[in-house]
Design a protein around this motif. Structure first.
Motif, mmCIF file in Angstrom:
data_model
loop_
_atom_site.group_PDB
_atom_site.id
_atom_site.type_symbol
_atom_site.label_atom_id
_atom_site.label_comp_id
_atom_site.label_asym_id
_atom_site.label_seq_id
_atom_site.Cartn_x
_atom_site.Cartn_y
_atom_site.Cartn_z
ATOM 1 N N VAL A 1 0.837 -1.205 0.000
ATOM 2 C CA VAL A 1 0.000 0.000 0.000
ATOM 3 C C VAL A 1 0.872 1.256 0.000
ATOM 4 C CG1 VAL A 1 -1.643 1.320 1.402
ATOM 5 C CG2 VAL A 1 -2.044 -1.107 0.944
ATOM 6 N N ALA B 1 -5.980 9.169 1.905
ATOM 7 C CA ALA B 1 -5.781 7.755 2.243
ATOM 8 C C ALA B 1 -7.034 7.173 2.885
ATOM 9 C CB ALA B 1 -4.579 7.601 3.175
ATOM 10 N N TRP C 1 -3.970 2.396 6.400
ATOM 11 C CA TRP C 1 -4.218 3.828 6.210
ATOM 12 C C TRP C 1 -2.924 4.616 6.406
ATOM 13 C CZ3 TRP C 1 -3.549 7.448 10.134
ATOM 14 C CH2 TRP C 1 -3.848 8.763 9.775
ATOM 15 N N GLU D 1 1.329 6.536 -6.874
ATOM 16 C CA GLU D 1 0.168 7.318 -7.307
ATOM 17 C C GLU D 1 0.424 8.814 -7.138
ATOM 18 O OE1 GLU D 1 -3.722 8.019 -8.729
ATOM 19 O OE2 GLU D 1 -2.442 6.257 -8.839
ATOM 20 N N THR E 1 -4.882 3.858 -8.010
ATOM 21 C CA THR E 1 -6.158 4.209 -7.388
ATOM 22 C C THR E 1 -7.119 3.028 -7.398
ATOM 23 O OG1 THR E 1 -5.907 6.526 -8.002
ATOM 24 C CG2 THR E 1 -8.126 5.791 -7.473
ATOM 25 N N ALA F 1 1.636 8.554 0.078
ATOM 26 C CA ALA F 1 1.149 9.738 -0.636
ATOM 27 C C ALA F 1 1.960 10.976 -0.246
ATOM 28 C CB ALA F 1 -0.332 9.951 -0.339
ATOM 29 N N LEU G 1 -5.901 0.402 -4.929
ATOM 30 C CA LEU G 1 -6.134 0.802 -3.541
ATOM 31 C C LEU G 1 -7.612 0.699 -3.158
ATOM 32 C CD1 LEU G 1 -3.629 3.782 -3.354
ATOM 33 C CD2 LEU G 1 -3.500 1.662 -2.035
ATOM 34 N N ALA H 1 0.578 4.011 -3.004
ATOM 35 C CA ALA H 1 0.248 5.412 -2.729
ATOM 36 C C ALA H 1 1.400 6.329 -3.125
ATOM 37 C CB ALA H 1 -0.103 5.581 -1.254
ATOM 38 N N ALA I 1 -0.698 4.180 3.432
ATOM 39 C CA ALA I 1 -1.193 4.937 2.271
ATOM 40 C C ALA I 1 -0.923 6.429 2.456
ATOM 41 C CB ALA I 1 -2.680 4.678 2.063
ATOM 42 N N LEU J 1 -9.549 4.191 1.109
ATOM 43 C CA LEU J 1 -9.614 2.874 1.738
ATOM 44 C C LEU J 1 -10.909 2.638 2.515
ATOM 45 C CD1 LEU J 1 -5.960 2.724 3.112
ATOM 46 C CD2 LEU J 1 -6.878 1.428 1.180
#
Length: 176
Positions: A25, A157, A65, A32, A44, A72, A47, A29, A68, A161
């Motif tokens: 994850v 995130a 979470w 992404e 995306t 990100a 996820l 992220a 992610a 999720l």
């Protein structure tokens, strides 16, 4: 191999090897959110599927979470750094050199919204990775950038999720 095959494969790996969920994850992220990789990686969709897997399998949401959000955050941070360091030369780097309109749209979005553009840009597909790059190119103050970056990463995130994680549980309880 099509997008459905990729989503199924990643979901199956996470289902069979829950210990790999956090690094997978994080990588998705990060990819992404990274200016160049995000144009090539269908993260995306994957996820969102992993959010559903969390809901159906009972994998803990919060470590996923956090992974992610961290992925990100670091993806945008690196995009900002690349923009700050390379300035206008990024327009000549692949794959942006093949999609120059993305940089133009990202710049217009950033010019219009400033720091709010960094925050809201995370939630708009291809702009997600281009706006932080433009923030770096425009030498946006790093503290302002990082505040928008971390808050938007945490919200994004959760938003990507939680529908699968909580929606599947709710739906099965409602139908059962």
């Amino acid at each position: 191999m099509n997008l459905n095959d990729i989503v199924d494969w990643v979901s199956e790996v996470v289902r069979q090897h829950e210990g790999w969920a956090v690094p997978i994850v994080f990588f998705l992220a990060f990819g992404e959110s990274l200016a160049f990789l995000s144009l090539l990686l269908p993260a995306t969709v994957i996820l969102l599927a992993l959010g559903a897997l969390i809901g159906e399998s009972g994998i803990a949401l919060w470590p996923i979470w956090a992974a992610a959000a961290a992925g990100a955050f670091f993806g945008d941070w690196l995009s900002y750094w690349v923009g700050y360091h390379y300035q206008d030369r990024v327009a000549h780097m692949w794959p942006l050199s093949r999609n120059p309109q993305l940089l133009v749209r990202g710049h217009a979005f950033f010019e219009r919204w400033g720091v709010l553009g960094i925050f809201f840009g995370r939630f708009f597909g291809p702009l997600r990775a281009v706006v932080p790059l433009v923030g770096g190119i425009c030498a946006m103050p790093q503290m302002s950038f990082q505040i928008a970056n971390i808050t938007s990463a945490m919200i994004w995130a959760f938003g990507i999720l939680a529908p699968g994680a909580y929606g599947i549980k709710w739906l099965t309880q409602w139908m059962g």
